[in-house]
Design a protein around this motif. Structure first.
Motif, PDB file in Angstrom:
ATOM      1  N   LEU A   1       0.825  -1.211   0.000  1.00  0.00           N
ATOM      2  CA  LEU A   1       0.000   0.000   0.000  1.00  0.00           C
ATOM      3  C   LEU A   1       0.859   1.261   0.000  1.00  0.00           C
ATOM      4  O   LEU A   1       0.446   2.298  -0.525  1.00  0.00           O
ATOM      5  CB  LEU A   1      -0.934   0.007   1.219  1.00  0.00           C
ATOM      6  CG  LEU A   1      -2.010  -1.083   1.237  1.00  0.00           C
ATOM      7  CD1 LEU A   1      -2.751  -1.075   2.569  1.00  0.00           C
ATOM      8  CD2 LEU A   1      -2.975  -0.910   0.070  1.00  0.00           C
ATOM      9  N   GLU A   2       2.051   1.179   0.581  1.00  0.00           N
ATOM     10  CA  GLU A   2       2.943   2.347   0.595  1.00  0.00           C
ATOM     11  C   GLU A   2       3.272   2.788  -0.826  1.00  0.00           C
ATOM     12  O   GLU A   2       3.071   3.953  -1.209  1.00  0.00           O
ATOM     13  CB  GLU A   2       4.220   2.011   1.362  1.00  0.00           C
ATOM     14  CG  GLU A   2       5.233   3.150   1.369  1.00  0.00           C
ATOM     15  CD  GLU A   2       6.592   2.722   1.901  1.00  0.00           C
ATOM     16  OE1 GLU A   2       7.557   3.495   1.727  1.00  0.00           O
ATOM     17  OE2 GLU A   2       6.697   1.605   2.467  1.00  0.00           O
ATOM     18  N   ARG A   3       3.756   1.875  -1.617  1.00  0.00           N
ATOM     19  CA  ARG A   3       4.103   2.192  -3.007  1.00  0.00           C
ATOM     20  C   ARG A   3       2.854   2.540  -3.826  1.00  0.00           C
ATOM     21  O   ARG A   3       2.873   3.445  -4.665  1.00  0.00           O
ATOM     22  CB  ARG A   3       4.826   0.995  -3.633  1.00  0.00           C
ATOM     23  CG  ARG A   3       5.285   1.235  -5.076  1.00  0.00           C
ATOM     24  CD  ARG A   3       6.084   0.056  -5.601  1.00  0.00           C
ATOM     25  NE  ARG A   3       5.278  -1.174  -5.684  1.00  0.00           N
ATOM     26  CZ  ARG A   3       5.348  -2.174  -4.826  1.00  0.00           C
ATOM     27  NH1 ARG A   3       6.180  -2.135  -3.789  1.00  0.00           N
ATOM     28  NH2 ARG A   3       4.579  -3.249  -4.973  1.00  0.00           N
ATOM     29  N   ALA A   4       1.753   1.846  -3.553  1.00  0.00           N
ATOM     30  CA  ALA A   4       0.524   2.067  -4.321  1.00  0.00           C
ATOM     31  C   ALA A   4      -0.051   3.460  -4.081  1.00  0.00           C
ATOM     32  O   ALA A   4      -0.533   4.110  -5.019  1.00  0.00           O
ATOM     33  CB  ALA A   4      -0.506   1.003  -3.954  1.00  0.00           C
ATOM     34  N   VAL A   5       0.011   3.940  -2.839  1.00  0.00           N
ATOM     35  CA  VAL A   5      -0.495   5.284  -2.543  1.00  0.00           C
ATOM     36  C   VAL A   5       0.357   6.336  -3.237  1.00  0.00           C
ATOM     37  O   VAL A   5      -0.163   7.289  -3.841  1.00  0.00           O
ATOM     38  CB  VAL A   5      -0.539   5.525  -1.013  1.00  0.00           C
ATOM     39  CG1 VAL A   5      -0.790   6.998  -0.701  1.00  0.00           C
ATOM     40  CG2 VAL A   5      -1.614   4.654  -0.374  1.00  0.00           C
ATOM     41  N   ARG A   6       1.689   6.178  -3.170  1.00  0.00           N
ATOM     42  CA  ARG A   6       2.562   7.132  -3.863  1.00  0.00           C
ATOM     43  C   ARG A   6       2.271   7.140  -5.354  1.00  0.00           C
ATOM     44  O   ARG A   6       2.168   8.197  -5.983  1.00  0.00           O
ATOM     45  CB  ARG A   6       4.032   6.769  -3.630  1.00  0.00           C
ATOM     46  CG  ARG A   6       4.526   6.890  -2.205  1.00  0.00           C
ATOM     47  CD  ARG A   6       6.063   6.976  -2.173  1.00  0.00           C
ATOM     48  NE  ARG A   6       6.688   5.922  -2.958  1.00  0.00           N
ATOM     49  CZ  ARG A   6       7.119   4.756  -2.480  1.00  0.00           C
ATOM     50  NH1 ARG A   6       6.961   4.488  -1.181  1.00  0.00           N
ATOM     51  NH2 ARG A   6       7.693   3.852  -3.250  1.00  0.00           N
ATOM     52  N   GLY A   7       2.113   5.962  -5.915  1.00  0.00           N
ATOM     53  CA  GLY A   7       1.855   5.879  -7.352  1.00  0.00           C
ATOM     54  C   GLY A   7       0.513   6.461  -7.735  1.00  0.00           C
ATOM     55  O   GLY A   7       0.390   7.122  -8.778  1.00  0.00           O
ATOM     56  N   HIS A   8      -0.488   6.252  -6.898  1.00  0.00           N
ATOM     57  CA  HIS A   8      -1.826   6.744  -7.235  1.00  0.00           C
ATOM     58  C   HIS A   8      -1.865   8.267  -7.267  1.00  0.00           C
ATOM     59  O   HIS A   8      -2.463   8.860  -8.165  1.00  0.00           O
ATOM     60  CB  HIS A   8      -2.848   6.214  -6.232  1.00  0.00           C
ATOM     61  CG  HIS A   8      -4.248   6.649  -6.518  1.00  0.00           C
ATOM     62  ND1 HIS A   8      -5.031   6.043  -7.486  1.00  0.00           N
ATOM     63  CD2 HIS A   8      -5.004   7.652  -5.994  1.00  0.00           C
ATOM     64  CE1 HIS A   8      -6.195   6.644  -7.537  1.00  0.00           C
ATOM     65  NE2 HIS A   8      -6.210   7.624  -6.643  1.00  0.00           N
ATOM     66  N   PHE A   9      -1.211   8.898  -6.274  1.00  0.00           N
ATOM     67  CA  PHE A   9      -1.278  10.361  -6.201  1.00  0.00           C
ATOM     68  C   PHE A   9      -0.064  11.042  -6.828  1.00  0.00           C
ATOM     69  O   PHE A   9      -0.002  12.270  -6.889  1.00  0.00           O
ATOM     70  CB  PHE A   9      -1.431  10.806  -4.738  1.00  0.00           C
ATOM     71  CG  PHE A   9      -2.792  10.505  -4.165  1.00  0.00           C
ATOM     72  CD1 PHE A   9      -3.922  11.145  -4.651  1.00  0.00           C
ATOM     73  CD2 PHE A   9      -2.936   9.571  -3.153  1.00  0.00           C
ATOM     74  CE1 PHE A   9      -5.184  10.863  -4.125  1.00  0.00           C
ATOM     75  CE2 PHE A   9      -4.186   9.288  -2.616  1.00  0.00           C
ATOM     76  CZ  PHE A   9      -5.318   9.935  -3.112  1.00  0.00           C
ATOM     77  N   GLY A  10       0.905  10.257  -7.293  1.00  0.00           N
ATOM     78  CA  GLY A  10       2.063  10.837  -7.964  1.00  0.00           C
ATOM     79  C   GLY A  10       2.967  11.642  -7.049  1.00  0.00           C
ATOM     80  O   GLY A  10       3.524  12.667  -7.461  1.00  0.00           O
TER      81      GLY A  10
END
Length: 323
Positions: free
Chosen positions: A170-179
Motif C-alpha cells: 500500500l505504501e508504493r501504491a499510494v505514492r503511485g496513485h497520487f504521484g
C-alpha cells in the motif's frame, strides 16, 4: 427522490410505473447546509425537469429517501419542510438505505447493507418491524465505507513508510496513485486542504488490487470490511427474528456494487456461516428505483407498475454503460 452526498436524483412517476420526467442536482446535505437548503435542491430540480412554468404541488406524493436522515427526528424535520413548501399533499422521508432495500429485494421486506462513502444497514420484517442503526460514524460504532477505507489505507501506508508498521504494498501504491514522492506528502496535502478529503475514497480500488495480489496488510483490511458488513446484516436479521428464515440481504453502495472478487468471496463465506438462510443480492438498479417503488407501495400501486419502473431504469442503466 434519492438524495446522496454527491448528487440528488428526482423522478416524476405515474401510478402505472411510467417515468414521466427525471432530473439531477447537487448534493443533499441537510446536516451541513441545513434542512431548508437541502429541500431547496428538490424544488430546483423539479422546476428544471418540468419547465419554468412548473409550480408546487409537483405530485400527489413525495417519497424522499436521503442521506442525512439517519434518525427519526431528522426524517420528521425534512418531511415537515417538504409539506410546508407544498411540494405534494403527502410525503414520506426515510434514510436512503431503505430505498436500497426496496430497489434490490423482490419485496418490501429483507435487510440491506450499504457501503458507499459511509456504511449503514436497515432491515424490515414481513410484518413491518424495522431494525436500523444511528450510522453517525465512529461516534456510533461504525467502521468502513469508502472514506473510512481510504483513511485506513493511508494510515497503514504512512506507518510502513516511517517504520512504525509492517511493510505493505500500500505504501508504493499510494505514492503511485497520487504521484507523490512520499506517502507523507499525501497526508500533508489532505491536512492543508490541497487534496480534498473526499479523494481518499479513490484509494478503495488501490486497496482491493493490493489485497487481490496477496498483500497481507491489504487483505486484513478487506477481511475486516467483510466482517463489518456481515455483522451489520446478521445483527439486523437477529433483531427482526429472521436469522433462521430465508431472506434477502441486499448489498449496495459503490464499494459493494463493484463486486470485487475477493471481498465478494469473503462475504459469501461469512454469511454462509452466520446466516445460512440469507440470500445475498447485489443491487442492479439505481437507488431512486427503490424510492419510487416505496412511493408506489404507499399508493397501493406496485405490482405491474413496479415491473414497468424497473424495466425503464434497467434499460437506462444499460444504455449509460454502453455509452
Amino acid at each position: 427522490m434519492d438524495g446522496g452526498n454527491s448528487k440528488t436524483d428526482v423522478a416524476l412517476i405515474g401510478e402505472d410505473g411510467s417515468v414521466l420526467a427525471t432530473g439531477r442536482g447537487t448534493a443533499f446535505e441537510p446536516q451541513r447546509a441545513g434542512v431548508g437548503a437541502a429541500i431547496d435542491v428538490i424544488g430546483e430540480i423539479a422546476r428544471r425537469m418540468l419547465g419554468p412554468g412548473a409550480a408546487a404541488p409537483y405530485a400527489d406524493h413525495v417519497a424522499a429517501y436521503v442521506a442525512g436522515a439517519d434518525l427519526p427526528a431528522e426524517e420528521r424535520a425534512l418531511r415537515e419542510e417538504i409539506l410546508t413548501r407544498g411540494y405534494a399533499r403527502e410525503a414520506v422521508v426515510g434514510n436512503d438505505t431503505f430505498a436500497l432495500l426496496r430497489a434490490g429485494a423482490s419485496g418490501p421486506s429483507g435487510v440491506a447493507v450499504v457501503c458507499g462513502a459511509g456504511i449503514n444497514a436497515v432491515g424490515v420484517s414481513p410484518t413491518g418491524q424495522v431494525a436500523r442503526f444511528p450510522a453517525l460514524g465512529r461516534l456510533t460504532g461504525d467502521w468502513g465505507g469508502g472514506l473510512g477505507l481510504g483513511e485506513e489505507v493511508l494510515w497503514h501506508a504512512v506507518r510502513a513508510e516511517d517504520g512504525r508498521g509492517p511493510a505493505t504494498a500500500l505504501e508504493r501504491a499510494v505514492r503511485g496513485h497520487f504521484g507523490t514522492r512520499t506517502v507523507e506528502e499525501v497526508s500533508l496535502a489532505v491536512h492543508f486542504g490541497d487534496l480534498p478529503y473526499a479523494r481518499l475514497q479513490d484509494l478503495v480500488p488501490v486497496l482491493m488490487s493490493a489485497a487481490e495480489a496477496g498483500d497481507a496488510v491489504a487483505r486484513s483490511v478487506v477481511a475486516r470490511l467483510a466482517e463489518e458488513v456481515t455483522i451489520l446484516g446478521v445483527v439486523a436479521l437477529r433483531r427482526l427474528g429472521l436469522l433462521g428464515s430465508p431472506v434477502e440481504v441486499v448489498l449496495g453502495g459503490g464499494v459493494l456494487t463493484a463486486r470485487d472478487p475477493l471481498l465478494s468471496a469473503m462475504l459469501e463465506e461469512r454469511f454462509a456461516g452466520q446466516a445460512p438462510q440469507a440470500k445475498l443480492v447485489v443491487v442492479d438498479v439505481p437507488p431512486i428505483v427503490g424510492s419510487a417503488l416505496l412511493g408506489l407501495d404507499r399508493l397501493g400501486a406496485a405490482g405491474k407498475a413496479g415491473e414497468r419502473l424497473r424495466a425503464h431504469f434497467r434499460a437506462a442503466t444499460r444504455g449509460a454503460a454502453a455509452g
